[in-house]
Design a protein around this motif. Structure first.
Motif, PDB file in Angstrom:
ATOM      1  N   VAL A 143      53.680 -34.048  52.623  1.00 47.66           N
ATOM      2  CA  VAL A 143      53.841 -32.658  53.074  1.00 47.66           C
ATOM      3  C   VAL A 143      53.738 -31.717  51.858  1.00 47.66           C
ATOM      4  N   LEU A 144      54.402 -32.091  50.775  1.00 51.42           N
ATOM      5  CA  LEU A 144      54.322 -31.273  49.548  1.00 51.42           C
ATOM      6  C   LEU A 144      52.884 -31.156  49.054  1.00 51.42           C
ATOM      7  N   ARG A 145      52.146 -32.245  49.207  1.00 48.17           N
ATOM      8  CA  ARG A 145      50.749 -32.237  48.759  1.00 48.17           C
ATOM      9  C   ARG A 145      49.934 -31.182  49.531  1.00 48.17           C
ATOM     10  N   GLN A 146      50.315 -31.005  50.807  1.00 51.82           N
ATOM     11  CA  GLN A 146      49.609 -29.981  51.601  1.00 51.82           C
ATOM     12  C   GLN A 146      49.961 -28.576  51.120  1.00 51.82           C
ATOM     13  N   GLU A 147      51.151 -28.426  50.538  1.00 51.01           N
ATOM     14  CA  GLU A 147      51.597 -27.108  50.075  1.00 51.01           C
ATOM     15  C   GLU A 147      51.110 -26.771  48.674  1.00 51.01           C
ATOM     16  N   PHE A 148      50.946 -27.795  47.843  1.00 51.53           N
ATOM     17  CA  PHE A 148      50.633 -27.537  46.429  1.00 51.53           C
ATOM     18  C   PHE A 148      49.351 -28.265  46.004  1.00 51.53           C
ATOM     19  N   ASP A 149      48.357 -27.485  45.588  1.00 54.56           N
ATOM     20  CA  ASP A 149      47.080 -28.069  45.185  1.00 54.56           C
ATOM     21  C   ASP A 149      47.189 -28.959  43.951  1.00 54.56           C
TER      22      ASP A 149
END
Ligand code: PMP
Length: 434
Positions: A346-352
């Motif tokens: 989920v964090l990966r979707q938020e932070f490039d």
């Protein structure tokens, strides 16, 4: 709180009298005086969540492990030249976790010593000392282990690979030549082993041994593509070599689905080396092999190891195996590891800057990049994030050739609340720093 010596006094003494090659974690190193479960406590009584220690596997100072060691220490400690129940009881329990034909166990004191012995066993059995090792790997601190560790011989102070050592491609599906989308990536990476075998054949040589971690630790928390070890082992065995699985970092249920990480690659090694978590912090290790390979080691020269297999270590090792079972820690590694990985995705979707999230059970890597296209390593940011979460009382470290991978391998008692706490701190750090 009992603060004891000042941090500065300890630091100065270390620098002067303990050799300058000792390193410390963090810009402002921590003084840790106590541990419990997945937490470490500093001299002021502050609790730190430990995301790194894969040695104190069933939790720091687990009471059952401590009690087993204390009881046996108060009774007897001696070497394997006397008959003792603990040695055979423990060997039997440990061997029961291994697939056939792995049925001989030799006890040593560290992961390095285990790999040293594995190399000797392999050489005696195959008659060849030619060694294949994976790029970026680390297998220990002794002469033979440094020679088998590209991380060391290619790194600062290293002198390159000795003539008998041959490096093969790191099967890294994120950064390597064959990627996750490629269904045949595992087989494709294994072709590099064939390349070395062919080169050896041209010099009338054959491979003696192939050593490979069942998941790559120091090389960057890499999960090898499916089929890699299957193909690699086939090539090595067809050419007359044996296959060593280094489970020093990743064994004992950490991957969650299985007790041993090699099982996730559908192979049975010829030799398995165990260390770190085996004694939950007590220095012990083991080599497991087949009857045939063990028999080839019978040359007339005795193998004696002063501390290996002593009754105290065996009591401790036994307690570790019992706690893994009783507390269903393998199952916890699977469940909590899955939960944590999902949160990180989920964090990966938020932070490039999060290029990749990978892992099995509670062995996870988060690779940080400046741009997803070129995968330029975000080394500086990774180091800053480690310091950021440290300020939030979470202990984390970096890994991989560019030190741009967050290395996650906590004691496997790590729970959902711990995972939430870590993800919240990481999110905050990414917001502030990236
Ligand atoms: N093999 C692997 C994969 C390791 O990670 C390590 C230690 N980091 C070793 C072997 C060596 O173990 P030890 O430090 O106990 O000698």
């Amino acid at each position: 709180p009992d603060t004891g010596k000042s941090k500065q006094a300890i630091k100065s003494y270390r620098e002067k009298h303990l050799g300058k090659t000792l390193s410390l974690s963090f810009k402002e190193p921590l003084k840790i005086v106590r541990g419990q479960g997945a937490y470490l406590y500093d001299e002021q009584g502050n609790a730190y969540l430990d995301m790194v220690n894969n040695v104190c596997h069933v939790g720091h100072c687990h009471p059952k492990v401590v009690a087993a060691g204390q009881a046996q220490m108060a009774k007897l400690n001696t070497n394997t030249r006397f008959l003792h129940d603990n040695l055979v009881d423990y060997a039997e329990k440990l061997l029961a976790t291994m697939p056939e034909p792995l049925s001989v166990c030799m006890f040593v004191n560290s992961g390095s010593e285990a790999n040293e012995l594995a190399f000797r066993l392999a050489k005696n059995f195959t008659g060849s000392q030619q060694l294949l090792t994976v790029d970026g790997a680390y297998h220990g601190n002794t002469n033979a282990c440094i020679n088998a560790s590209p991380y060391k011989f290619d790194g600062p102070g290293g002198e390159g690979a000795p003539k008998y050592v041959h490096k093969v491609m790191l099967p890294d599906p994120y950064r390597g030549s064959f990627q996750t989308s490629d269904k045949l990536a595992g087989k494709a990476y294994a072709q590099d082993i064939l390349r070395v075998i062919n080169e050896l054949a041209q010099q009338n040589k054959k491979p003696g041994m192939f050593i490979c971690e069942s998941l790559q630790g120091v090389a960057g928390q890499i999960i090898m593509p499916d089929g890699y070890l299957e193909a690699a082992y086939q090539y090595v065995r067809d050419a007359g070599g044996v296959c060593i699985a280094d489970e020093v970092q990743v064994g004992f249920g950490r991957v969650g689905t299985n007790m041993w990480a090699f099982e996730t690659q559908n192979v049975v090694p010829d030799i398995v080396t165990l260390g770190k978590p085996i004694g939950n912090g007590h220095p012990m290790a083991a080599v497991i092999t087949t009857q045939e390979i063990a028999d080839a080691f019978v040359t007339g020269m005795e193998y004696f190891n002063t501390f290996g297999g002593n009754p105290v270590s065996c009591a401790i090792g036994m307690a570790v195996l019992e706690v893994i079972e009783q507390e269903q820690l393998k199952e916890n590694a699977l469940k909590t590891g899955h939960y944590l990985k999902q949160q990180l995705i989920v964090l990966r979707q938020e932070f490039d800057v999060i290029g990749d999230v990978r892992g099995l059970g509670l062995f996870i890597g988060v690779e940080l990049v400046l741009d997803r296209e070129n995968k330029t390593p975000a080394t500086e940011l990774t180091a800053k994030l480690v310091e950021f979460v440290k300020a939030k009382h979470i202990i984390l470290s970096t890994e991989g050739p560019y030190y741009n991978v967050l290395k996650i391998k906590p004691p496997i008692v790590f729970n959902r609340n711990d995972a939430d706490k870590f993800v919240a701190a990481l999110r905050e750090g990414l917001c502030e720093l990236s």
